[in-house]
Scaffold this active site. Sequence first.
Site, PDB file in Angstrom:
ATOM      1  N   LYS A  13       0.825  -1.211   0.000  1.00 21.29           N
ATOM      2  CA  LYS A  13       0.000   0.000   0.000  1.00 21.29           C
ATOM      3  C   LYS A  13       0.859   1.261   0.000  1.00 21.29           C
ATOM      4  O   LYS A  13       0.597   2.182  -0.762  1.00 21.29           O
ATOM      5  CB  LYS A  13      -0.920   0.038   1.240  1.00 21.29           C
ATOM      6  CG  LYS A  13      -1.897  -1.125   1.336  1.00 21.29           C
ATOM      7  CD  LYS A  13      -2.867  -0.937   2.505  1.00 21.29           C
ATOM      8  CE  LYS A  13      -2.201  -0.976   3.870  1.00 21.29           C
ATOM      9  NZ  LYS A  13      -1.682  -2.296   4.269  1.00 21.29           N
ATOM     10  N   ARG A  88      -9.622   1.024   8.778  1.00 20.18           N
ATOM     11  CA  ARG A  88      -9.241  -0.340   9.117  1.00 20.18           C
ATOM     12  C   ARG A  88     -10.374  -1.089   9.804  1.00 20.18           C
ATOM     13  O   ARG A  88     -10.217  -2.266  10.108  1.00 20.18           O
ATOM     14  CB  ARG A  88      -8.054  -0.304  10.077  1.00 20.18           C
ATOM     15  CG  ARG A  88      -6.702  -0.610   9.444  1.00 20.18           C
ATOM     16  CD  ARG A  88      -5.674  -0.488  10.561  1.00 20.18           C
ATOM     17  NE  ARG A  88      -4.429  -1.148  10.291  1.00 20.18           N
ATOM     18  CZ  ARG A  88      -3.405  -0.594   9.651  1.00 20.18           C
ATOM     19  NH1 ARG A  88      -3.511   0.599   9.144  1.00 20.18           N
ATOM     20  NH2 ARG A  88      -2.283  -1.265   9.510  1.00 20.18           N
ATOM     21  N   ARG A 127      11.567  -6.387   4.554  1.00 24.86           N
ATOM     22  CA  ARG A 127      11.498  -4.949   4.800  1.00 24.86           C
ATOM     23  C   ARG A 127      12.239  -4.613   6.092  1.00 24.86           C
ATOM     24  O   ARG A 127      12.998  -3.653   6.147  1.00 24.86           O
ATOM     25  CB  ARG A 127      10.036  -4.510   4.895  1.00 24.86           C
ATOM     26  CG  ARG A 127       9.869  -3.077   5.341  1.00 24.86           C
ATOM     27  CD  ARG A 127       8.449  -2.584   5.155  1.00 24.86           C
ATOM     28  NE  ARG A 127       7.576  -3.003   6.230  1.00 24.86           N
ATOM     29  CZ  ARG A 127       6.246  -2.906   6.195  1.00 24.86           C
ATOM     30  NH1 ARG A 127       5.643  -2.437   5.114  1.00 24.86           N
ATOM     31  NH2 ARG A 127       5.519  -3.280   7.204  1.00 24.86           N
ATOM     32  N   ARG A 136      11.130  -1.354  12.394  1.00 19.62           N
ATOM     33  CA  ARG A 136       9.872  -1.020  13.065  1.00 19.62           C
ATOM     34  C   ARG A 136       9.616  -1.974  14.213  1.00 19.62           C
ATOM     35  O   ARG A 136       9.814  -3.163  14.091  1.00 19.62           O
ATOM     36  CB  ARG A 136       8.721  -1.100  12.060  1.00 19.62           C
ATOM     37  CG  ARG A 136       8.448   0.213  11.394  1.00 19.62           C
ATOM     38  CD  ARG A 136       7.434   0.065  10.294  1.00 19.62           C
ATOM     39  NE  ARG A 136       6.186  -0.527  10.759  1.00 19.62           N
ATOM     40  CZ  ARG A 136       5.098  -0.626   9.994  1.00 19.62           C
ATOM     41  NH1 ARG A 136       5.124  -0.166   8.766  1.00 19.62           N
ATOM     42  NH2 ARG A 136       4.008  -1.171  10.463  1.00 19.62           N
ATOM     43  N   ARG A 147      -0.890  -8.724  13.498  1.00 20.86           N
ATOM     44  CA  ARG A 147      -1.401  -7.740  12.536  1.00 20.86           C
ATOM     45  C   ARG A 147      -2.215  -8.428  11.448  1.00 20.86           C
ATOM     46  O   ARG A 147      -3.232  -7.905  11.001  1.00 20.86           O
ATOM     47  CB  ARG A 147      -0.246  -6.940  11.926  1.00 20.86           C
ATOM     48  CG  ARG A 147       0.171  -5.771  12.827  1.00 20.86           C
ATOM     49  CD  ARG A 147       1.611  -5.370  12.619  1.00 20.86           C
ATOM     50  NE  ARG A 147       1.875  -4.888  11.281  1.00 20.86           N
ATOM     51  CZ  ARG A 147       3.071  -4.923  10.705  1.00 20.86           C
ATOM     52  NH1 ARG A 147       4.100  -5.436  11.338  1.00 20.86           N
ATOM     53  NH2 ARG A 147       3.218  -4.451   9.488  1.00 20.86           N
TER      54      ARG A 147
END
Length: 200
Positions: A13, A88, A127, A136, A147
């Site tokens: 996204k 969301r 990532r 992160r 998640r």
Amino acid sequence: MRLILLGPPGAGKGTQAKRLMEEHGIPQLSTGDMLRAAVRHETPVGLKAKDIMARGDLVPDDVVVQIVSDRIEEEDCRPGFILDGFPRTVAQAEALEAMLHEHGKDLDAVIELQVDEEALAERVETRARESGEAVREDDTVEALKNRLSVYRAQTAPLIDHYAQIGKLLTVDGMQEIEAVSADIRRILSEAQNEKVRAAG
Ligand code: ADP
């Protein structure tokens, strides 16, 4: 143009939002980025969100709805925006519709990036490894699992929601970045032509 990008964590996204931003000259509004900035600056919202985000749970609806509603009032959002990571939940989607309608505005399209869930864990781990930035806090295996399950339970129902109101456009998010962008460009222009035909 007012767009939403929808898809599980790691679907791409953010990548596609940045490309759309350049192509259309409208800002990318990533609630994840905004919340991470709030955490960094230790604002009241940030203090509330920090542990929730680290676990991979959702920050309360009223908190994110307020952030988005303030943000879309800003001058640079006048020509439109790309929402990345919001809504969301169905409650967030309804709040968004209400705030747009209040100003006589509407969404143009919701672009769903369809991906194979097994590939996601790998993408997110890559990532985390390759990112030049600090890793992160929620790109750990545990938080990612959470998640994904939060996405399935709370966010995936939005796919039906937007299909029912005729806003959903789906692209295959498993392709190369460039091919995904090309598909998005194509379906957006098809949807635009369709609108013109329907109006004429
Ligand atoms: P992802 O890579 O999972 O799409 P984001 O950067 O969009 O990650 O979001 C990171 C975290 O920020 C989420 O796991 C959640 O805790 C919080 N968050 C972001 N957007 C929202 C939202 N619309 N509602 C609730 N929580 C949110």
